[in-house]
Design an enzyme around this catalytic site. Structure first.
Site, PDB file in Angstrom:
ATOM      1  N   HIS A 141      -4.715   1.066  10.312  1.00 25.91           N
ATOM      2  CA  HIS A 141      -5.848   0.015  10.257  1.00 25.91           C
ATOM      3  C   HIS A 141      -6.477   0.235  11.718  1.00 25.91           C
ATOM      4  O   HIS A 141      -7.060  -0.582  12.498  1.00 25.91           O
ATOM      5  CB  HIS A 141      -5.532  -1.103  10.219  1.00 25.91           C
ATOM      6  CG  HIS A 141      -5.257  -1.294   8.856  1.00 25.91           C
ATOM      7  ND1 HIS A 141      -4.049  -2.316   8.313  1.00 25.91           N
ATOM      8  CD2 HIS A 141      -5.117  -0.805   7.706  1.00 25.91           C
ATOM      9  CE1 HIS A 141      -3.775  -2.508   7.009  1.00 25.91           C
ATOM     10  NE2 HIS A 141      -3.957  -1.337   6.742  1.00 25.91           N
ATOM     11  N   HIS A 177     -11.623  -0.514   6.243  1.00 26.04           N
ATOM     12  CA  HIS A 177     -10.144  -0.776   6.212  1.00 26.04           C
ATOM     13  C   HIS A 177      -9.426   0.066   7.078  1.00 26.04           C
ATOM     14  O   HIS A 177      -8.502  -0.450   8.189  1.00 26.04           O
ATOM     15  CB  HIS A 177      -9.777  -0.257   4.703  1.00 26.04           C
ATOM     16  CG  HIS A 177      -8.251  -0.586   4.408  1.00 26.04           C
ATOM     17  ND1 HIS A 177      -7.777  -0.343   3.237  1.00 26.04           N
ATOM     18  CD2 HIS A 177      -7.344  -0.767   5.029  1.00 26.04           C
ATOM     19  CE1 HIS A 177      -6.560  -0.454   3.269  1.00 26.04           C
ATOM     20  NE2 HIS A 177      -6.169  -0.718   4.202  1.00 26.04           N
ATOM     21  N   GLU A 206       0.762  -1.296  -0.061  1.00 27.38           N
ATOM     22  CA  GLU A 206       0.092   0.009  -0.061  1.00 27.38           C
ATOM     23  C   GLU A 206       0.966   1.097   0.009  1.00 27.38           C
ATOM     24  O   GLU A 206       0.451   2.254   0.438  1.00 27.38           O
ATOM     25  CB  GLU A 206      -1.117  -0.218   1.129  1.00 27.38           C
ATOM     26  CG  GLU A 206      -1.878  -0.969   1.274  1.00 27.38           C
ATOM     27  CD  GLU A 206      -3.018  -0.848   2.239  1.00 27.38           C
ATOM     28  OE1 GLU A 206      -4.215  -0.588   1.739  1.00 27.38           O
ATOM     29  OE2 GLU A 206      -3.017  -1.128   3.325  1.00 27.38           O
ATOM     30  N   HIS A 235      -0.673   5.668   7.249  1.00 23.96           N
ATOM     31  CA  HIS A 235      -1.694   4.693   7.075  1.00 23.96           C
ATOM     32  C   HIS A 235      -1.898   3.887   8.199  1.00 23.96           C
ATOM     33  O   HIS A 235      -1.050   3.137   8.559  1.00 23.96           O
ATOM     34  CB  HIS A 235      -1.640   4.011   5.744  1.00 23.96           C
ATOM     35  CG  HIS A 235      -2.505   3.075   5.222  1.00 23.96           C
ATOM     36  ND1 HIS A 235      -3.939   3.330   5.362  1.00 23.96           N
ATOM     37  CD2 HIS A 235      -2.292   1.849   5.230  1.00 23.96           C
ATOM     38  CE1 HIS A 235      -4.406   2.329   5.287  1.00 23.96           C
ATOM     39  NE2 HIS A 235      -3.881   1.089   4.918  1.00 23.96           N
TER      40      HIS A 235
HETATM   41 ZN    ZN Z   1      -4.140  -0.733   4.944  1.00 21.21          ZN
END
Ligand code: ZN
Length: 240
Positions: free
Chosen positions: A98, A166, A77, A96
């Site tokens: 989760h 996500h 990603e 980023h």
């Molecule tokens: Zn992710």
């Protein structure tokens, strides 16, 4: 220590902080724009943030091609990072995550809005980006630069975007700012969830309050205090 070495050291500390504060677990990542090549960014090879060291940090083009140690496995990603840097010249660091505390607000109509002063960088109402709208059924991972660019459009001119089912991505004017934003987005989600459970009308920060806090200099000493504290908690000594 060169400027680049100092930034790599701070990026390692950011990895450790975000892991220790529960923003990142085995997955998720943090990057910083290259200090002298704005069309590149620095990001670890595919490794859990709590374990990242200086020798794990690679350089990437904005399209996601590794420019150093090309045989190391990159994060799938990584395109989140390149696409945000490509679309926003003002952004110098990206996270980023989760984090489970934030996930409910990406799958229901109730918006994630700031209720705590330290979380004001998320803006008045955090947008939700849904990969399915443009790409149909996928594994939900942002695994191409086109998907990254679509996410960057979802982020718009803001600093946080939720990703349906996500997680979230956050953008900062500095590495310290994006770390702070990410830690407090998670805290704000917990506080807002508790308030919603209590019932009654929730008092959100006003747009005026948000604007005043966003105008604070991202390089001010206020950020250094939290950075030093979180670094110590993560077992790292903050750089000077
Ligand atoms: Zn992710």
């Amino acid at each position: 220590m060169s400027e680049l070495d100092g930034i790599i050291r701070d990026l390692v500390i950011a990895n450790r902080i975000l892991a220790h504060e529960g923003v990142l677990d085995a997955y998720g990542h943090v990057s910083v724009r290259h200090p002298s090549h704005p069309d590149r960014y620095l990001l670890s090879r595919s490794r859990s943030p709590e374990l990242v060291g200086p020798h794990d940090i690679l350089e990437f083009s904005l399209e996601g091609d590794a420019l150093t140690r090309k045989h190391d496995t990159p994060y799938t990603e990584r395109h989140i990072h390149g696409a945000v840097y490509e679309s926003r010249a003002d952004i110098h660091a990206v996270v980023h995550s989760h984090a489970p505390d934030v996930l409910p607000f990406g799958i229901v109509k109730t918006p994630l809005r700031p209720v705590v002063h330290v979380a004001s960088a998320m803006g008045g109402k955090v947008p939700v980006w849904d990969i399915r709208e443009r790409f149909g059924d996928t594994d939900l991972l942002v695994s191409t630069i086109e998907q990254g660019r679509d996410l960057a459009r979802g982020l718009g001119e803001g600093y946080v975007v939720l990703m349906r089912g996500h997680g979230f991505s956050a953008a900062g004017r500095t590495l310290r700012e994006v770390v702070k934003t990410s830690v407090y987005v998670r805290l704000n989600a917990r506080v807002l969830m508790d308030a919603l459970r209590l019932g009654g009308e929730v008092q959100y920060l006003s747009q005026g309050e948000i604007d005043i806090r966003l105008a604070l200099d991202a390089k001010s000493a206020r950020f250094d205090r939290a950075w030093e504290y979180w670094s110590a908690r993560a077992g790292m000594r903050a750089s000077e």
